[in-house]
Design an enzyme around this catalytic site. Structure first.
Site: not given
Length: 253
Positions: A111, A219, A221
């Site tokens: 990001c 994202h 993660e």
């Protein structure tokens, strides 16, 4: 030995103190899925010996953040549409990204991290992209439940034969979307690894990098433990860090 990965902190003000911090989701994905030890690096800019740091770590991860890269760093006029800023992080992440690329230290940029990588290598950014003709609204939904905010909402198309496709597969990859800025002019040393249906560049790699150097606009993660493409990204980064660690330790003997 567990590889060590440098994670640049954000600078935040709360409880009457200045804090250097990183969201736990990135740290959890790093240690549980990539199998590396995340080392939080304070955003001290030029006070950090970057060459010395990179000689001691096996990877670099640039996380997402609410803040944006300062537009003055890529020739745009500052204004409310580009805010908020974190100049201390800019002063740390951009030179660290350049140095990691040059030295072959594995780099995963997420990001804001992807945007930092693009600016560090000479590219530019566009802001409020939802206002551009033909673009979808890539901003996070207004919801208190993080599962809803980070919900997977659209597909990206990996470049055929690219490094991203070799990790997550060549078909459409469903991802989440929580950004209002995106790459405008792609840095000369970067190539697009995936695009959204509206043409937004969603992933990049460094063309001539001697090591793993990949950035994604979404994202991974958040879903790294449950979503296959997200998990594969972190596993690939972790494997690159282990290979680098092996070479670094062998050279020291």
């Amino acid at each position: 030995m567990q590889p060590i990965v440098a994670v640049v902190c954000d600078v935040r003000q709360f409880d009457t103190y200045t804090w250097h911090a990183t969201p736990e989701t990135y740290l959890t994905a790093a240690i549980q899925v990539a199998g590396v030890l995340p080392l939080m690096v304070p955003a001290f800019g030029e006070r950090i010996d970057i060459d010395g740091l990179l000689s001691r770590v096996d990877g670099v991860m640039l996380s997402g953040s609410k803040s944006n890269v300062h537009p003055g760093l890529y020739g745009a006029e500052p204004g409310p549409a580009y805010e908020p800023y974190d100049p201390a992080r800019d002063a740390t992440s951009l030179p660290l990204a350049r140095a990691a690329v040059e030295t072959g230290v594995p780099l995963l940029a997420i990001c804001r991290g992807l945007q930092e990588l693009n600016v560090a290598l000479g590219g530019t950014l566009a802001t409020e992209i939802q206002e551009l003709d033909g673009r979808r609204d890539h901003r996070a939904p207004q919801h208190e439940d993080h599962d809803e905010r980070f919900a997977i909402v659209h597909d990206v198309a990996p470049r055929t034969g690219g490094c991203l496709a070799s990790i997550v597969g060549g078909g459409p990859v469903p991802v989440n979307s929580l950004h209002r800025q995106a790459i405008s002019a792609l840095a000369p040393r970067l190539q697009a690894e995936a695009v959204a249906e509206d043409g937004t560049i969603e992933a990049v790699s460094v063309i001539d990098a001697p090591g793993f150097a990949l950035g994604v606009q979404w994202h991974p993660e958040y879903w790294a433990k449950s979503d296959t493409p997200s998990r594969r990204l972190f596993e690939a980064f972790g494997e690159a860090a282990r290979i680098h660690a092996g070479g670094r330790l062998a050279a020291a003997q």
